[in-house]
Structure formats: structure tokens, C-alpha cells
Design an enzyme around this catalytic site. Structure first.
Site, PDB file in Angstrom:
ATOM      1  N   GLU A 267       0.818  -1.210   0.000  1.00 50.46           N
ATOM      2  CA  GLU A 267       0.000   0.000   0.000  1.00 50.46           C
ATOM      3  C   GLU A 267       0.851   1.259   0.000  1.00 50.46           C
ATOM      4  O   GLU A 267       0.583   2.224  -0.736  1.00 50.46           O
ATOM      5  CB  GLU A 267      -0.935   0.004   1.220  1.00 50.46           C
TER       6      GLU A 267
ATOM      7  N   PRO B  78       8.940 -43.232   1.497  1.00 49.20           N
ATOM      8  CA  PRO B  78       7.547 -43.627   1.715  1.00 49.20           C
ATOM      9  C   PRO B  78       7.096 -43.628   3.173  1.00 49.20           C
ATOM     10  O   PRO B  78       5.910 -43.475   3.447  1.00 49.20           O
ATOM     11  CB  PRO B  78       7.476 -45.030   1.118  1.00 49.20           C
TER      12      PRO B  78
END
Length: 371
Positions: free
Chosen positions: A46, A299
Site C-alpha cells: 500500500e 515412503p
């Protein structure tokens, strides 16, 4: 707002731990100023847009992807800047989930006579900051699991050989996943087998937000090492960036040795199996302002985060070849007694990366056993 979103995306690899935010000031159908947040401690979107607009900001409409802040942090409140600039209307993509702001910025602007509109392209704005949003709302980071496999779902040969399953193009794509992440997590088994670097290997000039020659931000490397077996000569330890070893071992000698080798050690609670409690670790990382976690593992860890409902997104690279039934699989999920115990996924995106396929998916809401 679409332009503000594109601006916010420029900070995808640099703003961490702050959110990625873009702002556009428009008046009489013309853009008069715009800005995007680059990194923590630097001006917010901003303020940059207001500075670019100058006097043209008076009476303009501000389009901003995230609710303007209303508290003093490293920079002054953006609500004050918008009010002082004389902006007449503010269009906000999403409310700030930070409890220090969360609606207060909107109230502050309304009290100052500014028209406020919220929820414009909200889903797209929220997608800019999945980790910041989740951390602020739930005290947990956003967790991605990245895996590479053959077309028959194999991640390594039976002897452990896995280099390389996917193409160079897919491996480069993973570098961009790493670059946006706050932390990269793996298990000690992967470290002992592969001795990975787990760093971002992108040239600074590839990231638009970086100045030429400015170093790429390195995510925190996190090793799950319940028994503290860390090799003190591990390749990653002397590399730029920090390495955190998460363990359950209260052994002052081994902790001191790991620290001397360049690692930080976090001793956490064990789970029922005696391994590092994954949720406790993730909550600890969130307290360290870790927004997005990328898990690159075998895994066992991949299966654990799926079963414990800790994964937000799966990123799977599939290579067009077959590795056979003896090769290692993707997840250790335990035996399934019936088809009803399958883990269903919602497919988010499929695209080709070089010769490989990249699939993005999430576990369906009712998709885990015991749910």
C-alpha cells in the site's frame, strides 16, 4: 484486483515470513500507482502504491489483496497511510487472518470515512498465502509432500537406487517449489541413503524480486532424526542456510556434537512409536514463523503425514517409464483390508513438465482411515 494479484505474485520467493501482497491505486479508470511487498522489513504494498501515485492518490480507489495492517510492526500501519493519502475507497481481496489485524484494519478505514468492499477474488487472493493463512488460523504451516515416481508408482529400485527417476526439467521445477518454501523436511533414512543438499539451486537473476548478485533465500532444512544418528559430515551442514535436527534423544554429548557440526537441535516429544511427534514439530515450526513446509522424503514419512491428516497438498512427478514390482512404492500406509479403506484424492492440477507429468492433489475430506 487481478492486477494486484499479479503484483503480489512477484514476492512469491522473497516475502517470507510475511504474506505476499499487491496493491493498485486507480482513479477515473486509470491506474495511478501500484506496489507489491518484497520482503519483511521493507515497505508494504500500500505504501509503495501511494508513493507511486503521489497527489493522484487523493480520491482514488485502492485494490489490495490482503486487508491493510493497522498495527505497528517493522513498518507503520498501512491503514494510516491510506487515510492520510485521502483514498476514498478500498477494495480488499481477503481479511487478514493475523489476530493483530483481522477486521480491525477494515474498521479503522470505515471509521475514517473510507468506503470498504471485501471478498473480491477472495479465493485467488487466499491462494497467494496458504502458509501464512493456515499458520495464523490454526498454528500450523501449510504442508506439501513432493514425490517423484515412475508411471507404475515406484520411487527407487529394490537396492535403493533412484537417480534419476524424473527429467532435468522436473528437477528444475522442484527448485521453484523449494524456493517458495519456508522449510524443507526429510527423514534421517533419506539423509543416510542420499546425503542430499536440500537447498535452492536457482540463479538469483531468475527471481525477479532479487537484485543481481543478491543471494537466494535458503529455506530451513529440517531432518527428522528420532535417535540422533546425524552424520557430522553431512553435505548440507556447511551450506548457506540453517539445518535443524528434530530428535527425541536427550543426549547432551550427541547434541553438542551436532551443534558443533553446524546443526541446530530441537528435542521434541515422541509419538506412540517412539519417533518425533510430527504435529508437535509442525507447531514448533509455526512458532518460528514457518509458513510453507515442503516434505521431500521416502515412503515412511510421506505415509505418516497422510495418515495423520497433516498434509495439505501432494505434488507428484510421474516419469514415463516402468520400474517393476520389486521397486519401492510411494507411501507406507499399511495393509488395506478392503477398497473402502482407500485414500481418495481431489486432483487440483495436471500438467506436463518436460517428458514428465506433474500432479497436484489433496486428500479428500473424508479420505483417511478412521475419519
Amino acid at each position: 484486483m487481478a492486477r494486484a494479484i499479479r503484483l503480489a505474485e512477484r514476492g512469491l520467493y522473497t516475502t517470507d515470513p510475511n504474506p505476499r501482497v499487491g496493491c493498485v491505486l486507480a482513479k477515473a479508470g486509470q491506474i495511478v500507482g501500484e506496489g507489491w511487498h518484497r520482503r519483511a522489513g521493507e515497505p508494504h504494498a500500500e505504501r509503495l502504491a501511494i508513493d507511486a501515485a503521489g497527489e493522484a492518490a487523493r480520491g482514488a480507489t485502492a485494490y489490495v489483496t490482503l486487508e491493510p495492517c493497522c498495527h505497528h510492526g517493522r513498518t507503520p500501519p498501512c491503514t494510516d497511510a491510506l487515510l492520510e493519502a485521502g483514498v476514498s475507497r478500498v477494495v480488499v481481496g481477503m481479511e487478514d487472518p493475523n489476530p493483530l489485524v483481522h477486521g480491525r484494519g477494515l474498521e479503522r478505514m470505515r471509521a475514517g470515512g473510507v468506503e470498504v468492499i471485501t471478498g473480491v477474488l477472495e479465493d485467488d487472493c487466499r491462494a497467494l498465502n496458504p502458509g501464512f493463512d493456515k499458520r495464523m488460523r490454526f498454528g500450523l504451516p501449510f504442508v506439501r509432500v513432493k514425490l517423484a515416481a515412475s508411471l507404475d508408482g515406484r520411487t527407487a529400485l529394490a537396492n535403493g537406487e533412484s537417480r534419476w527417476i524424473t527429467s532435468e526439467a522436473a528437477r528444475t521445477d522442484v527448485q521453484w517449489l523449494r524456493a517458495r518454501s519456508s522449510a524443507i523436511v526429510t527423514g534421517i533414512g533419506t539423509l543416510l541413503a542420499d546425503d542430499p543438499s536440500l537447498n535452492v539451486r536457482l540463479a538469483p537473476e531468475l527471481i525477479p524480486a532479487l537484485d543481481v548478485g543478491e543471494p537466494v533465500r535458503q529455506p530451513l532444512r529440517v531432518i527428522l532424526d528420532s535417535a540422533l544418528r546425524l552424520p557430522l559430515a553431512a553435505k548440507m551442514l556447511p551450506l548457506p542456510g540453517a539445518t535443524l535436527v528434530a530428535t527425541c534423544v536427550q543426549d547432551a554429548r550427541r547434541i553438542a556434537a551436532a551443534t558443533s557440526a553446524g546443526a541446530e537441535v530441537w528435542v521434541g516429544p515422541p509419538d506412540a512409536s517412539g519417533r518425533v511427534d510430527l504435529e508437535a514439530l509442525l507447531r514448533y515450526l509455526a512458532k518460528r514463523e514457518i509458513n510453507e513446509v515442503l516434505i521431500e522424503s521416502g515412503p515412511t514419512l510421506a505415509g505418516a503425514v497422510v495418515q495423520q491428516r497433516l498434509v495439505d497438498e501432494l505434488v507428484l512427478y510421474l516419469a514415463p517409464h516402468l520400474m517393476g514390482s520389486d521397486a519401492r512404492g510411494l507411501f507406507q500406509l499399511g495393509p488395506l483390508a478392503s477398497m473402502s479403506e482407500r485414500v481418495p484424492l481431489d486432483l487440483l492440477d495436471v500438467r506436463q513438465i518436460g517428458p514428465d507429468l506433474r500432479l497436484r492433489a489433496r486428500v479428500a475430506e473424508s479420505g483417511l482411515r478412521g475419519s
